[in-house]
Design a protein around this motif. Sequence first.
Motif, PDB file in Angstrom:
ATOM      1  N   ASP A 132       0.825  -1.208   0.000  1.00 46.01           N
ATOM      2  CA  ASP A 132       0.000   0.000   0.000  1.00 46.01           C
ATOM      3  C   ASP A 132       0.855   1.251   0.000  1.00 46.01           C
ATOM      4  O   ASP A 132       1.947   1.268   0.553  1.00 46.01           O
ATOM      5  CB  ASP A 132      -0.900   0.023   1.239  1.00 46.01           C
TER       6      ASP A 132
ATOM      7  N   LYS B 144       0.181   5.655   0.477  1.00 45.76           N
ATOM      8  CA  LYS B 144      -0.813   6.673   0.812  1.00 45.76           C
ATOM      9  C   LYS B 144      -0.143   8.051   0.778  1.00 45.76           C
ATOM     10  O   LYS B 144       0.935   8.243   1.337  1.00 45.76           O
ATOM     11  CB  LYS B 144      -1.391   6.414   2.202  1.00 45.76           C
TER      12      LYS B 144
ATOM     13  N   GLU C 297      -1.112  12.271   1.232  1.00 49.18           N
ATOM     14  CA  GLU C 297      -2.124  13.226   1.685  1.00 49.18           C
ATOM     15  C   GLU C 297      -1.611  14.640   1.531  1.00 49.18           C
ATOM     16  O   GLU C 297      -0.439  14.926   1.794  1.00 49.18           O
ATOM     17  CB  GLU C 297      -2.462  12.985   3.171  1.00 49.18           C
TER      18      GLU C 297
ATOM     19  N   VAL D 141      -6.554  12.820  -0.543  1.00 45.31           N
ATOM     20  CA  VAL D 141      -5.906  11.572  -0.135  1.00 45.31           C
ATOM     21  C   VAL D 141      -5.853  10.639  -1.341  1.00 45.31           C
ATOM     22  O   VAL D 141      -6.883  10.371  -1.969  1.00 45.31           O
ATOM     23  CB  VAL D 141      -6.682  10.882   1.012  1.00 45.31           C
ATOM     24  N   ILE D 142      -4.665  10.180  -1.646  1.00 47.13           N
ATOM     25  CA  ILE D 142      -4.498   9.221  -2.748  1.00 47.13           C
ATOM     26  C   ILE D 142      -3.899   7.951  -2.161  1.00 47.13           C
ATOM     27  O   ILE D 142      -2.861   7.996  -1.497  1.00 47.13           O
ATOM     28  CB  ILE D 142      -3.581   9.784  -3.849  1.00 47.13           C
ATOM     29  N   GLN D 143      -4.591   6.848  -2.401  1.00 45.65           N
ATOM     30  CA  GLN D 143      -4.107   5.565  -1.893  1.00 45.65           C
ATOM     31  C   GLN D 143      -3.932   4.592  -3.050  1.00 45.65           C
ATOM     32  O   GLN D 143      -4.714   4.594  -4.010  1.00 45.65           O
ATOM     33  CB  GLN D 143      -5.107   4.975  -0.895  1.00 45.65           C
TER      34      GLN D 143
ATOM     35  N   SER E  24      -3.205   0.396  -3.612  1.00 48.44           N
ATOM     36  CA  SER E  24      -2.964  -0.922  -3.032  1.00 48.44           C
ATOM     37  C   SER E  24      -2.786  -1.914  -4.183  1.00 48.44           C
ATOM     38  O   SER E  24      -3.565  -1.921  -5.144  1.00 48.44           O
ATOM     39  CB  SER E  24      -4.116  -1.340  -2.122  1.00 48.44           C
TER      40      SER E  24
ATOM     41  N   THR F  22      -6.940   5.017  -5.552  1.00 41.48           N
ATOM     42  CA  THR F  22      -8.160   5.734  -5.168  1.00 41.48           C
ATOM     43  C   THR F  22      -7.848   7.174  -4.786  1.00 41.48           C
ATOM     44  O   THR F  22      -6.934   7.427  -4.000  1.00 41.48           O
ATOM     45  CB  THR F  22      -8.830   5.042  -3.959  1.00 41.48           C
ATOM     46  N   TRP F  23      -8.614   8.100  -5.372  1.00 44.34           N
ATOM     47  CA  TRP F  23      -8.519   9.519  -4.988  1.00 44.34           C
ATOM     48  C   TRP F  23      -9.761   9.856  -4.172  1.00 44.34           C
ATOM     49  O   TRP F  23     -10.872   9.537  -4.582  1.00 44.34           O
ATOM     50  CB  TRP F  23      -8.480  10.420  -6.228  1.00 44.34           C
ATOM     51  N   ARG F  24      -9.573  10.530  -3.066  1.00 45.55           N
ATOM     52  CA  ARG F  24     -10.736  10.978  -2.299  1.00 45.55           C
ATOM     53  C   ARG F  24     -10.472  12.350  -1.695  1.00 45.55           C
ATOM     54  O   ARG F  24      -9.328  12.755  -1.506  1.00 45.55           O
ATOM     55  CB  ARG F  24     -11.107   9.961  -1.228  1.00 45.55           C
TER      56      ARG F  24
END
Lengths: 188, 123
Positions: free
Chosen positions: B3, B5, B7, B12-14, B16, B25-27
């Motif tokens: 993973d 991550k 920020e 937040v970009i993660q 995995s 994933t962008w949130r």
Amino acid sequence: MARSEQVVWVEGLSGSLVFRLRCGGNGMPSEEPLQPLIDVTIQPVWQLVRSIRQSVDDALEGHSSALRVAAVMTASELVENAIKYGDAAASQAAVRFVLGVGSRLLRIQVVNASTNRASVDELLARVDEIERSADKEALYLQRVTQGLSRPGDSGNLGLYRIAFEGGFALDCSYEEGTVTVSATREIR
Amino acid sequence: MTDMKFEHEGLVIQASRTGARCLITWRGVSDGRSPAMFLNPVIRELVEHAKGSAVTVDFTRLDYLNSATVAPMLSLVRALDANQQPVLVLFADIDWQRTHLKCMTAIARTLQHVKVEGRARPE
């Protein structure tokens, strides 16, 4: 109608502001009195853009989600532009932000000082290009593609986004060192 | 599974990776003055991390992005495509994200390995 004739008057009425839109060429109804829901002057500080977005969203409570989202984005992009391209060092460095709503129209107006004539001319040209275009989506996509081939050149993409995604008609004027950009759309 | 991550100011970009699959994933919110300064190095790491995998780039959890974020967002997808790996890009089926869905769909036509889909926004 010449673009220079598309003006907005700010009138004092019973202690509150009512601004009247006289415009042509974009199919918007004319002479609609708009009630200002927000009329603030802010310092050109980037962190305040989020506050403007929140204020617009709050002010438009009760309107459709689509309208609120479009207005929030438009307000944000216009204030960002004013902070980016305005004169931070000028004596009148502040940015004035006005959100007005009538029975049929919503209007966002951002006013800032600028002595950078080249930057202002580019802004005027882009607004003119957008308003003359019959296909805002194609214009936006073209602008995005151009931006990809020229990293670092955001090219006022926000203006194109306002017209395409937000569905707003844009107007811009420059008088005595003051830039006024207005975005207007019908409330549907 | 590995993973990553990142920020920055509400974004937040993660990423995995599980075997041959990678989910990016962008949130949150991307509304910085110069988002590319944060995003470009992140994108380089993400592209390296995802190399050789089937990648899903999920933007459905984004709440807001400014226009200055559009170019870095697209450059991530183009860089993944250049690595000749299958790329699935997801946007939420909500008003403001439809613009980016349309835009990415049009650009994907010029790419070899990218598929773009609209999905219901997660709760």
